[in-house]
Every structure is written in structure tokens, then in C-alpha cells.
Design a protein around this motif. Structure first.
Motif, PDB file in Angstrom:
ATOM      1  N   VAL A  83      -3.621   8.965  -8.866  1.00 27.78           N
ATOM      2  CA  VAL A  83      -2.947   9.150  -7.580  1.00 27.78           C
ATOM      3  C   VAL A  83      -2.145  10.442  -7.650  1.00 27.78           C
ATOM      4  O   VAL A  83      -1.325  10.617  -8.548  1.00 27.78           O
ATOM      5  CB  VAL A  83      -2.007   7.957  -7.291  1.00 27.78           C
ATOM      6  CG1 VAL A  83      -1.207   8.200  -6.025  1.00 27.78           C
ATOM      7  CG2 VAL A  83      -2.801   6.668  -7.186  1.00 27.78           C
ATOM      8  N   LYS A 105       0.156   6.220   1.718  1.00 30.73           N
ATOM      9  CA  LYS A 105      -0.241   4.836   1.989  1.00 30.73           C
ATOM     10  C   LYS A 105      -1.681   4.684   1.528  1.00 30.73           C
ATOM     11  O   LYS A 105      -2.544   5.472   1.915  1.00 30.73           O
ATOM     12  CB  LYS A 105      -0.102   4.580   3.497  1.00 30.73           C
ATOM     13  CG  LYS A 105      -0.263   3.142   3.914  1.00 30.73           C
ATOM     14  CD  LYS A 105       1.086   2.469   4.112  1.00 30.73           C
ATOM     15  CE  LYS A 105       0.939   0.965   4.251  1.00 30.73           C
ATOM     16  NZ  LYS A 105       0.875   0.502   5.619  1.00 30.73           N
ATOM     17  N   TYR A 106      -1.944   3.704   0.688  1.00 23.61           N
ATOM     18  CA  TYR A 106      -3.264   3.531   0.089  1.00 23.61           C
ATOM     19  C   TYR A 106      -3.734   2.097   0.302  1.00 23.61           C
ATOM     20  O   TYR A 106      -2.943   1.165   0.200  1.00 23.61           O
ATOM     21  CB  TYR A 106      -3.218   3.790  -1.427  1.00 23.61           C
ATOM     22  CG  TYR A 106      -2.908   5.225  -1.816  1.00 23.61           C
ATOM     23  CD1 TYR A 106      -3.920   6.071  -2.260  1.00 23.61           C
ATOM     24  CD2 TYR A 106      -1.606   5.728  -1.743  1.00 23.61           C
ATOM     25  CE1 TYR A 106      -3.642   7.387  -2.626  1.00 23.61           C
ATOM     26  CE2 TYR A 106      -1.323   7.042  -2.100  1.00 23.61           C
ATOM     27  CZ  TYR A 106      -2.339   7.864  -2.543  1.00 23.61           C
ATOM     28  OH  TYR A 106      -2.065   9.160  -2.904  1.00 23.61           O
ATOM     29  N   ASN A 107      -5.036   1.941   0.564  1.00 29.38           N
ATOM     30  CA  ASN A 107      -5.628   0.608   0.573  1.00 29.38           C
ATOM     31  C   ASN A 107      -6.143   0.248  -0.800  1.00 29.38           C
ATOM     32  O   ASN A 107      -6.265  -0.917  -1.163  1.00 29.38           O
ATOM     33  CB  ASN A 107      -6.796   0.562   1.557  1.00 29.38           C
ATOM     34  CG  ASN A 107      -6.384  -0.160   2.817  1.00 29.38           C
ATOM     35  OD1 ASN A 107      -5.573  -1.087   2.750  1.00 29.38           O
ATOM     36  ND2 ASN A 107      -6.910   0.268   3.946  1.00 29.38           N
ATOM     37  N   ARG A 108      -6.528   1.261  -1.517  1.00 30.48           N
ATOM     38  CA  ARG A 108      -7.040   1.112  -2.882  1.00 30.48           C
ATOM     39  C   ARG A 108      -6.824   2.448  -3.575  1.00 30.48           C
ATOM     40  O   ARG A 108      -6.501   3.442  -2.923  1.00 30.48           O
ATOM     41  CB  ARG A 108      -8.525   0.754  -2.859  1.00 30.48           C
ATOM     42  CG  ARG A 108      -9.401   1.833  -2.253  1.00 30.48           C
ATOM     43  CD  ARG A 108     -10.828   1.373  -2.063  1.00 30.48           C
ATOM     44  NE  ARG A 108     -10.940   0.465  -0.933  1.00 30.48           N
ATOM     45  CZ  ARG A 108     -11.024   0.862   0.343  1.00 30.48           C
ATOM     46  NH1 ARG A 108     -11.016   2.148   0.653  1.00 30.48           N
ATOM     47  NH2 ARG A 108     -11.120  -0.009   1.309  1.00 30.48           N
ATOM     48  N   PHE A 109      -7.000   2.453  -4.885  1.00 31.82           N
ATOM     49  CA  PHE A 109      -6.885   3.704  -5.637  1.00 31.82           C
ATOM     50  C   PHE A 109      -8.276   4.131  -6.063  1.00 31.82           C
ATOM     51  O   PHE A 109      -8.936   3.430  -6.837  1.00 31.82           O
ATOM     52  CB  PHE A 109      -6.007   3.510  -6.881  1.00 31.82           C
ATOM     53  CG  PHE A 109      -4.624   3.007  -6.573  1.00 31.82           C
ATOM     54  CD1 PHE A 109      -3.803   3.693  -5.687  1.00 31.82           C
ATOM     55  CD2 PHE A 109      -4.142   1.849  -7.170  1.00 31.82           C
ATOM     56  CE1 PHE A 109      -2.523   3.233  -5.399  1.00 31.82           C
ATOM     57  CE2 PHE A 109      -2.865   1.383  -6.889  1.00 31.82           C
ATOM     58  CZ  PHE A 109      -2.057   2.071  -6.002  1.00 31.82           C
ATOM     59  N   ARG A 110      -8.734   5.272  -5.547  1.00 29.60           N
ATOM     60  CA  ARG A 110     -10.070   5.750  -5.899  1.00 29.60           C
ATOM     61  C   ARG A 110      -9.918   7.018  -6.727  1.00 29.60           C
ATOM     62  O   ARG A 110      -9.294   7.990  -6.306  1.00 29.60           O
ATOM     63  CB  ARG A 110     -10.889   6.044  -4.644  1.00 29.60           C
ATOM     64  CG  ARG A 110     -12.381   6.248  -4.925  1.00 29.60           C
ATOM     65  CD  ARG A 110     -13.169   6.489  -3.645  1.00 29.60           C
ATOM     66  NE  ARG A 110     -12.796   7.756  -3.017  1.00 29.60           N
ATOM     67  CZ  ARG A 110     -13.193   8.947  -3.447  1.00 29.60           C
ATOM     68  NH1 ARG A 110     -13.978   9.059  -4.509  1.00 29.60           N
ATOM     69  NH2 ARG A 110     -12.806  10.037  -2.821  1.00 29.60           N
ATOM     70  N   GLY A 124       0.797  -1.223   0.000  1.00 26.57           N
ATOM     71  CA  GLY A 124       0.000   0.000   0.000  1.00 26.57           C
ATOM     72  C   GLY A 124       0.831   1.274   0.000  1.00 26.57           C
ATOM     73  O   GLY A 124       0.300   2.352  -0.246  1.00 26.57           O
ATOM     74  N   GLN A 125       2.137   1.163   0.274  1.00 28.44           N
ATOM     75  CA  GLN A 125       2.972   2.368   0.117  1.00 28.44           C
ATOM     76  C   GLN A 125       3.076   2.672  -1.373  1.00 28.44           C
ATOM     77  O   GLN A 125       3.226   1.754  -2.190  1.00 28.44           O
ATOM     78  CB  GLN A 125       4.368   2.138   0.696  1.00 28.44           C
ATOM     79  CG  GLN A 125       4.462   2.355   2.195  1.00 28.44           C
ATOM     80  CD  GLN A 125       5.900   2.224   2.682  1.00 28.44           C
ATOM     81  OE1 GLN A 125       6.552   1.209   2.441  1.00 28.44           O
ATOM     82  NE2 GLN A 125       6.381   3.240   3.367  1.00 28.44           N
ATOM     83  N   THR A 180     -12.778   2.677  -8.661  1.00 23.05           N
ATOM     84  CA  THR A 180     -11.835   2.261  -7.620  1.00 23.05           C
ATOM     85  C   THR A 180     -11.118   0.982  -8.047  1.00 23.05           C
ATOM     86  O   THR A 180     -11.735   0.066  -8.601  1.00 23.05           O
ATOM     87  CB  THR A 180     -12.593   2.044  -6.297  1.00 23.05           C
ATOM     88  OG1 THR A 180     -13.246   3.280  -5.962  1.00 23.05           O
ATOM     89  CG2 THR A 180     -11.649   1.678  -5.170  1.00 23.05           C
ATOM     90  N   LEU A 213      -4.896  -2.775  -5.188  1.00 17.41           N
ATOM     91  CA  LEU A 213      -3.462  -2.507  -5.362  1.00 17.41           C
ATOM     92  C   LEU A 213      -2.833  -3.375  -6.447  1.00 17.41           C
ATOM     93  O   LEU A 213      -1.715  -3.118  -6.879  1.00 17.41           O
ATOM     94  CB  LEU A 213      -2.714  -2.722  -4.034  1.00 17.41           C
ATOM     95  CG  LEU A 213      -3.102  -1.796  -2.876  1.00 17.41           C
ATOM     96  CD1 LEU A 213      -2.296  -2.152  -1.631  1.00 17.41           C
ATOM     97  CD2 LEU A 213      -2.883  -0.329  -3.230  1.00 17.41           C
ATOM     98  N   THR A 237       3.919   0.766  -6.490  1.00 19.35           N
ATOM     99  CA  THR A 237       3.390   0.341  -5.194  1.00 19.35           C
ATOM    100  C   THR A 237       3.763  -1.108  -4.925  1.00 19.35           C
ATOM    101  O   THR A 237       4.383  -1.770  -5.759  1.00 19.35           O
ATOM    102  CB  THR A 237       1.856   0.505  -5.136  1.00 19.35           C
ATOM    103  OG1 THR A 237       1.412   0.316  -3.787  1.00 19.35           O
ATOM    104  CG2 THR A 237       1.141  -0.487  -6.036  1.00 19.35           C
TER     105      THR A 237
END
Ligand code: FES
Ligand SMILES: [Fe+2]
Length: 371
Positions: free
Chosen positions: A80, A85-90, A43-44, A97, A100, A58
Motif C-alpha cells: 500500500v 479507502k480500499y476494498n482490498r489490497f492488491r 477500508g480506511q 490480492t 482487509l 486499517t
């Protein structure tokens, strides 16, 4: 090499040459984009550009390093905005959405819109990534040779250095008013040291430099033994990285991976210049300091790391002055190009041949050199 000329001046100042280079060179080479420690955790994320194309780097939840073009598959918004730090890309535009691994997982108010629409067809567009030690390389060409073939025997040359364990501890961005090749070529010759870098010459003098050049898309030279300068670059300033032999514990190595990764590999640190062309006469450059994590437990490590970084910052400012003066000098249209000196400028000639090969779609091999 005794007869070597510089590249034609237009290679550094002509917009059309720059456009062709973006496509033919940066569109096909293995370009260094950053470091494995920047995406240590799933998630980084960090963002960058290769050949002017926005890219996301990522690590997914399976621990796989992933590269994507930074564009939403709906109507092309940048996905992005920056590192984090991301859990998903929205997507900020209509909220599509992606997970990763790049799969499209949600597209609001759209799901049953059309039988011809399948989310599987709209994953993020992948970018090839490979690593060497701490370095992450991207290649926009799906048919490019594997990174290991591209790097050649440089990996063997530096196998004692624990590159994969190094962590980024300081970073500074420089906006340099010069073509990226002038920045690279300046790193690649030691001819200018006595006149541009009096302080650095107390660590490594001009005639101490020798090539340890093998085959591969790189240039490499070194200086041994390091002099006692009383500066933060001295080999006894910090303990050396683990696993180095006695020569490596007291030498400076300067491997450069074509086209944009310049490194100062000393016993207790790695300083990197990472170049990204922004236009024909503007280069964005990161000056990055990496160390082995064991160094962070040394007494006064923060202050001493600052001292190392300040030294390189001073040296880099000296270099930036030099290359910006060259870019200005290249405005003189009657300057026909110059000559180079084999003893101190061979790596520049090697670099320029690689530029020529990418521009002409030719692949020559390059002989070793230990002069
Ligand atoms: S452009 Fe991304 S959701 Fe519309
Ligand atoms: Fe320099």
C-alpha cells in the motif's frame, strides 16, 4: 534526581546507538501511530513506520482495527503506497490480492501451481494494535505487556476527557534535524519556556507547572489555572469538551506516553506531537490538532481552529530551532554531558531512565511525583 546527569552525548549522535535503539526500544515499546478517526470507516487506511518497518493500519469489514506489515507475501513489494479507502489490497507487482482482514484471496496464474501452496499460509503479517481513547498504538513485540499495563494510571488521570470522541482537524509534518530524543526531552521540560516561548508563557508561566505523575510508561504535568493571554489557547476561546470538571475546564495538561506521543490537552482541544525517528539526527514529527466534534458547529469554528493551530505552529517552530541548536552543539566531542534541575526537568530524567531500561533490557518501576 538532584544528582541527575543527561544521557551520554553519543546517545544522540552515534549511528550504532541509533541502530540498537531502533531494535531494542522501538521494536518493543507501544508506539503511537495515529488516531482512531483516521480509520473510522471500514477500508480506511493509513501507512506509517515503527522501528523503520513499514506498517498498514486499517479497519476491516467486521469493524476490527487491523495492523499489518506493509509487505506482499509473494516477493516483498510494498503493498500500500499511502492513505486512502480500499476494498482490498492488491499488490502492484504481480497482483496478489488480500482482503482487509489480511487473508490472501487471489494470486493470478498461481492457484494450481503446486500442491504445497495454500493461500492460508500467505496472509499478511499482523502487527499488534491497541487503543487508548483516540490514540492507536502498535507494538512489534508479540510478547510485550498489554497496553493497559504499559499505560498504568494515566488512563485514570484523564478519564474525564472524551478522548475517544476527538477528531483530527489539522495536521502538519515537520522534518527536524535533531535526534528524536531531543525533540521529546524538549517537550518534557518547562525550564526553557521564558527564553524560547514568550507568547506561551502568557498562557502557562514556568512556575505554574506541576507534576501529576503516577506509575506507568508516561510523564505528565499540568498548569492550573490557565492565564488570560488574549490568544486562541484561552479557556473561553471555545466551549470546553463535555464532562470536564471545573479544574479541567481551566487547566493545561501535558501527558507524554513513552516513547513518542507528546500532548497538549487543553479544555477545548488536544494538540499532539507525534515523533518518528528517521535517522540518528532526523526526526519526522506530525503536529496534529484534535477537537471534540461538537466544536465544529460553533460559530466561526474553521477560522478559530486555524488560530489555535497557528499558535502551536509558532511554538513548535521555536522548539525546532532550540533542538536543532542542541544537535549542532552535540558535535562538540569534548562536551561531556550536563546536569538537570529537579524542579523543571524531572520528566526528562524519567524519560531518559526509560530509554536506558529498554536499551539494557531492564524494567524498573518509577515513583510518583507531584513536585
Ligand atoms: S510481490 Fe506482490 S504479487 Fe509479487
Ligand atoms: Fe517548548
Amino acid at each position: 534526581m538532584e544528582d541527575a546527569l543527561t544521557l551520554p552525548p553519543d546517545a544522540y549522535r552515534n549511528e550504532n546507538f541509533h541502530k540498537a535503539e531502533t531494535k531494542n526500544l522501538f521494536g518493543h515499546a507501544w508506539v503511537c501511530v495515529g488516531y482512531t478517526c483516521q480509520v473510522h470507516e471500514p477500508g480506511q487506511v493509513f501507512t506509517t513506520q515503527v522501528a523503520g518497518q513499514p506498517i498498514i493500519i486499517t479497519k476491516d469489514h467486521q469493524g476490527i482495527l487491523r495492523g499489518f506489515f506493509n509487505v506482499c507475501r509473494h516477493r516483498a513489494s510494498i503493498l500500500v503506497e499511502g492513505p486512502g479507502k480500499y476494498n482490498r489490497f492488491r499488490c502492484p507487482y504481480h497482483s496478489w490480492t488480500y482482503d482487509l482482514s489480511g487473508a490472501l484471496t487471489a494470486c493470478p496464474l498461481f492457484d494450481n501451481h503446486s500442491p504445497s501452496f495454500d493461500k492460508k499460509d500467505y496472509s499478511l503479517l499482523p502487527v499488534r494494535l491497541e487503543t487508548w481513547g483516540c490514540f492507536i498504538f502498535a507494538n512489534l513485540d508479540q510478547n510485550a505487556m498489554p497496553l493497559s499495563d504499559y499505560l498504568g494510571d494515566i488512563v485514570e488521570h484523564y478519564k474525564n476527557f472524551p478522548l475517544h470522541e476527538l477528531v483530527l482537524v489539522r495536521r502538519k509534518n515537520y522534518q527536524i534535524k535533531a535526534n528524536w530524543k531531543l525533540v521529546a526531552e524538549n517537550f518534557l521540560e518547562y525550564y526553557h519556556l521564558p527564553w524560547v516561548h514568550p507568547e506561551l508563557c502568557e498562557v502557562t508561566a514556568i512556575d505554574m507547572h506541576k507534576r501529576n505523575q503516577g506509575s506507568g510508561m508516561y510523564m505528565s504535568f499540568y498548569a492550573h489555572p490557565l492565564l488570560k493571554s488574549g490568544s486562541a489557547l484561552d479557556s473561553d476561546f471555545f466551549p470546553p469538551m463535555p464532562h470536564l470538571n471545573t479544574i479541567e475546564q481551566n487547566a493545561g495538561y501535558f501527558p507524554f506516553v513513552f516513547p513518542n506521543l507528546a500532548t497538549f490537552l487543553l479544555p477545548h482541544h488536544l494538540f499532539v506531537l507525534l515523533m518518528t525517528p528517521k535517522s540518528v539526527n532526523l526526526t519526522s514529527e506530525y503536529g496534529d490538532l484534535l477537537v471534540h466534534p461538537s466544536l465544529l458547529n460553533e460559530p466561526n469554528s474553521e477560522q478559530k481552529i486555524n488560530e489555535i493551530f497557528s499558535f502551536y505552529d509558532m511554538v513548535n517552530d521555536q522548539d525546532i530551532g532550540a533542538v536543532e541548536r542542541v544537535q549542532d552543539g552535540l558535535k562538540v566531542e569534548s562536551y561531556p554531558g550536563g546536569r538537570m534541575c529537579y524542579r523543571f526537568e524531572e520528566p526528562v530524567h524519567r524519560f531518559q531512565n526509560m530509554v536506558i531500561d529498554f536499551m539494557t533490557h531492564e524494567r524498573r518501576s518509577y515513583p510518583s511525583d507531584e513536585y
